[in-house]
Design a protein around this motif. Structure first.
Motif, short mmCIF file in Angstrom:
data_model
loop_
_atom_site.label_atom_id
_atom_site.label_comp_id
_atom_site.label_asym_id
_atom_site.label_seq_id
_atom_site.Cartn_x
_atom_site.Cartn_y
_atom_site.Cartn_z
N TYR A 189 0.84 -1.20 0.00
CA TYR A 189 0.00 0.00 0.00
C TYR A 189 0.87 1.25 0.00
N ASP A 190 0.91 1.96 -1.10
CA ASP A 190 1.61 3.23 -1.19
C ASP A 190 0.95 4.05 -2.29
N THR A 191 -0.08 4.77 -1.93
CA THR A 191 -0.90 5.47 -2.92
C THR A 191 -0.19 6.67 -3.52
N ALA A 192 0.91 7.13 -2.87
CA ALA A 192 1.64 8.25 -3.44
C ALA A 192 2.45 7.82 -4.66
N LYS A 193 2.82 6.55 -4.73
CA LYS A 193 3.73 6.10 -5.78
C LYS A 193 3.06 5.22 -6.83
N TYR A 194 1.88 4.64 -6.52
CA TYR A 194 1.29 3.66 -7.42
C TYR A 194 -0.21 3.89 -7.61
N HIS A 195 -0.67 3.59 -8.81
CA HIS A 195 -2.09 3.34 -9.04
C HIS A 195 -2.30 1.83 -8.89
N TYR A 196 -3.54 1.44 -8.59
CA TYR A 196 -3.87 0.03 -8.44
C TYR A 196 -5.06 -0.30 -9.32
N VAL A 197 -4.99 -1.43 -10.00
CA VAL A 197 -6.13 -1.93 -10.77
C VAL A 197 -6.49 -3.30 -10.20
N ILE A 198 -7.75 -3.42 -9.76
CA ILE A 198 -8.27 -4.68 -9.22
C ILE A 198 -9.27 -5.24 -10.22
N LEU A 199 -9.01 -6.45 -10.68
CA LEU A 199 -9.77 -7.03 -11.79
C LEU A 199 -10.45 -8.32 -11.36
N ASP A 200 -11.74 -8.46 -11.67
CA ASP A 200 -12.44 -9.73 -11.46
C ASP A 200 -12.07 -10.71 -12.56
N TRP A 201 -11.73 -11.94 -12.17
CA TRP A 201 -11.45 -12.98 -13.15
C TRP A 201 -12.63 -13.18 -14.10
N ARG A 202 -12.32 -13.56 -15.30
CA ARG A 202 -13.34 -14.02 -16.25
C ARG A 202 -14.18 -15.13 -15.59
N GLY A 203 -15.49 -14.99 -15.63
CA GLY A 203 -16.39 -16.00 -15.09
C GLY A 203 -16.76 -15.78 -13.64
N PHE A 204 -16.20 -14.74 -12.98
CA PHE A 204 -16.46 -14.48 -11.57
C PHE A 204 -16.96 -13.05 -11.37
N TYR A 205 -17.99 -12.92 -10.58
CA TYR A 205 -18.51 -11.63 -10.11
C TYR A 205 -18.72 -10.66 -11.27
N GLY A 206 -18.05 -9.50 -11.24
CA GLY A 206 -18.32 -8.50 -12.28
C GLY A 206 -17.97 -8.95 -13.67
N SER A 207 -17.11 -9.96 -13.80
CA SER A 207 -16.73 -10.49 -15.12
C SER A 207 -17.41 -11.82 -15.43
N LYS A 208 -18.51 -12.08 -14.73
CA LYS A 208 -19.21 -13.36 -14.90
C LYS A 208 -19.65 -13.58 -16.34
N ASP A 209 -20.13 -12.53 -17.01
CA ASP A 209 -20.67 -12.69 -18.36
C ASP A 209 -19.60 -12.98 -19.40
N ALA A 210 -18.33 -12.80 -19.04
CA ALA A 210 -17.26 -13.08 -20.00
C ALA A 210 -16.82 -14.54 -19.96
N ASP A 211 -17.50 -15.36 -19.20
CA ASP A 211 -17.06 -16.74 -18.99
C ASP A 211 -17.02 -17.52 -20.30
N VAL A 212 -15.91 -18.21 -20.51
CA VAL A 212 -15.73 -19.13 -21.63
C VAL A 212 -15.08 -20.38 -21.07
N ARG A 213 -15.71 -21.50 -21.24
CA ARG A 213 -15.22 -22.75 -20.67
C ARG A 213 -13.79 -23.05 -21.13
N GLY A 214 -12.89 -23.29 -20.14
CA GLY A 214 -11.54 -23.68 -20.45
C GLY A 214 -10.63 -22.57 -20.93
N TYR A 215 -11.07 -21.31 -20.85
CA TYR A 215 -10.27 -20.20 -21.37
C TYR A 215 -9.01 -20.00 -20.52
#
Length: 650
Positions: A91-117
């Motif tokens: 955690y060092d907000t002065a030096k870094y931006h952070y991107v938090i991403l939901d995996w494909r097929g989970f939560y906010g990225s649920k609709d992007a699910d592709v079997r075995g991707y």
């Protein structure tokens, strides 16, 4: 979330197991002030988008970006960015931006699910999308625990041009039979937890209970060591599920990753459970001088690679680990798992003692009755059940829950007169006869305190039918003694004077491991349970032993191996004018150098540089001329370096 269905008839589908051995880090840090975030949709190569949050205090300033890919819902980070990952989050907000991403097929990225991707391709696309944004300076690092660690290996495998470095925590890149079976015994609690989290179906695992060609294919296809071309910092814990595997992964990277980065990888190993990196309290023990170490080293790592800071990170040795009991940090070269040391064998005796002398009784035995309907309960150790808050992992006192039961055989050394230092694997070799054609032997390793607490530090189990190897099933011959070689995970602990070493032998450890029905029939299907009478032999001809490895393995009457460099805790700390460090130099050392460094690795004070024989028992550091800040006492003797941190206040 959805369950991943795996057909055991299709090896290609089995490869999906590469993403399975994961767990859910729990947050223990206090809630932080909310950090500004903005939702983003990240486009990926198949035309779909992945849901992400950008955390930034000022998007007009290009900065390096730390990418975290999670299957556990990015929305949790909105409640407090720093609290995710406990004492490990960089955690060092002065030096870094952070991107938090939901995996494909989970939560906010649920609709992007592709079997075995291949989610590693999503990682590649996310890194390159981030690098193209105006708020990014084009340099991306990745971080995360467990599943969030595994996805970093998959991302790095595809070589995104703007990925600079990665910090995978408490996770190996290989998927193996031993991730799901320990000594041929199904890791019931662990695998069922993975199913509850949406990663697998347990039937796909239990349908392949023997190490076979399918498992070999899975392991070979998930070995990514030769594909890694960015520096990595691995972080693990002695109370984690698979500590040996993370250590092995470090050596694999140091040996087989891209030649340009082989010498850049480092590993930090501390007294932590799977989800509690950098937290003081672990089970019923506390480790105050290990607090926030994962966070601090990660920030130093990112500063060095993402900002080109001239800090102390290159001075850190490749392998840094925490020696419990002594409660000190130690470090060794990359060619050592821990301390290169010797081994010591203890013999089990019928009176419950654990001694360096062999039994004199020609026929001594101890017998336990194992009823699968009333198994020995799991208590502490490397448990994983994030949905059950009563399933506490780590070092717990197991006297009442385990040792007091009639199905436990307890063996202890006398109180130690000198320290007993372990730095490596523990092996229990038990000579056992049973009245059944199959049964299990379980071993727990404990540090017994002078007040009687029996703290579990490691455990292991072996199924009788797999005693000849997990690639074959060989029934036991009732009544005929046979060898059960139970391997426990590596451990770095010093049992202090007045303590005792103990092993607890039983035939179950449930629900951490599945029960053996004792009927010799098909496993993991409904069937009749039988009570087993299991006899451990410990006499002049049939001997049962425990072998430990370490740098200073000795007991009463033993010959001490070379001593280890010790630095005591500074007092006072923080300090205004002067602080004192007790120090013990190995007897065989020729020379000693002691100096004070700042966090950038610059020397401020040379305390001592001379023969070991003249080294004072205490090092006095006068801090009058030092600015306020954090410093390291850095002591080197021969090839061994030890450091102690202290703070100066003005």
């Amino acid at each position: 979330m959805r369950h991943v269905s795996i057909s055991v008839c299709d090896c290609r589908c089995i490869i999906v197991l590469i993403a399975l051995a994961v767990s859910l880090p729990l947050a223990h840090a206090p809630a932080q002030a909310r950090f500004p975030y903005a939702p983003r949709d990240i486009p990926v190569r198949d035309g779909k988008t992945l849901a992400a949050d950008l955390y930034s205090t000022d998007t007009t300033v290009p900065k390096p970006v730390i990418l975290i890919q999670t299957p556990y819902n990015k929305a949790f980070y909105r409640l407090g960015l720093q609290s995710r990952g406990g004492g490990a989050f960089p955690y060092d907000t002065a030096k870094y931006h952070y991107v938090i991403l939901d995996w494909r097929g989970f939560y906010g990225s649920k609709d992007a699910d592709v079997r075995g991707y291949d989610r590693g391709l999503d990682g590649y696309d996310a890194v390159e999308w981030i690098a193209a944004q105006r708020w990014s300076n084009g340099k991306v690092g990745t971080w995360g625990l467990s599943a969030l660690g595994h996805i970093q290996f998959l991302t790095a495998k595809h070589h995104p041009p703007h990925l600079v470095c990665a910090v995978p925590c408490v996770k190996d890149f290989k998927t193996k039979y031993s991730d799901y079976f320990y000594g041929g015994v199904y890791r019931k609690e662990h695998v069922e937890s993975l199913e509850s989290l949406g990663f697998l179906t347990t039937s796909a695992i239990t349908s392949q209970p023997t190490y076979n060609a399918i498992w070999r294919a899975v392991e070979n296809n998930s070995d990514l060591s030769a594909d890694i071309a960015v520096p990595m910092l691995l972080i693990g814990g002695w109370f984690d599920h698979f500590p040996d595997d993370v250590i092995r992964a470090f050596h694999d990277l140091a040996d087989r990753s891209d030649a340009k980065v082989r010498d850049a990888h480092k590993i930090l190993y501390g007294p932590w459970t799977h989800g509690d990196l950098g937290i003081e309290q672990q089970g019923e023990l506390s480790f105050p001088n290990a607090v926030s170490e994962p966070r601090d080293i990660a920030l130093q790592f990112f500063g060095y690679y993402l900002w080109q800071e001239k800090n102390a990170y290159p001075l850190r040795p490749p392998f840094m680990y925490y020696q419990m009991g002594d409660n000190v940090w130690r470090d060794y070269g990359r060619d050592s798992t821990a301390v290169p040391g010797s081994s010591l064998t203890f013999w089990l005796h019928a009176d419950g003692s654990l001694l360096q002398s062999m039994p004199a009784d020609p026929s001594a035995t101890r017998t336990l009755i194992y009823d699968p309907r009333n198994p020995s309960p799991s208590h502490g150790g490397a448990r994983f059940n994030p949905l059950d808050q009563t399933a506490v992992p780590g070092p717990l006192d197991i006297r009442a829950a385990v040792e007091s039961r009639p199905d436990a055989l307890v063996f202890s050394t006398p109180p130690l007169g000198r320290p007993l230092t372990l730095d490596g694997p523990i092996t229990a070799t038990l000579l056992v006869s049973s009245d059944r054609t199959d049964t299990d032997m379980s071993v727990r390793f404990c540090d017994v305190y002078p007040d009687g607490r029996s703290m579990i530090l490691a455990d292991g189990i072996l199924r009788g039918r797999y005693r000849k190897g997990v690639d074959r099933q060989v029934p036991l011959v009732p009544g005929v003694p046979d060898t059960f070689r139970v391997e426990l995970q590596k451990l770095a602990v010093t049992l202090l004077p007045g303590h005792r070493m103990r092993i607890v032998v039983s035939s179950s450890n449930f629900p951490r491991f599945d029960i053996n029905l004792n009927n010799g029939g098909p496993m993991y299907t409904a069937g009749d349970t039988l009570v087993a009478t299991n006899t451990v032999h410990m006499n002049t001809t049939l001997r049962s032993t425990v072998t430990i490895h370490g740098s200073d393995v000795m007991a009463a009457g033993g010959v001490p191996a070379p001593e280890v460099l010790h630095i005591g805790a500074p007092y006072p700390n923080p300090v205004c004018v002067q602080t004192v460090f007790p120090i013990a130099i190995p007897g065989g050392s020729a020379s000693v150098t002691a100096r004070v460094l700042d966090v950038l690795g610059r020397q401020h004070v040379l305390l001592y540089d001379g023969p070991a024989s003249a080294t004072p028992a205490q090092l006095h550091v006068n801090t009058t001329g030092l600015p306020a800040g954090t410093y390291l006492l850095h002591v080197t003797t021969g090839k061994v370096t030890t450091m102690r941190r202290f703070s100066v206040v003005k």
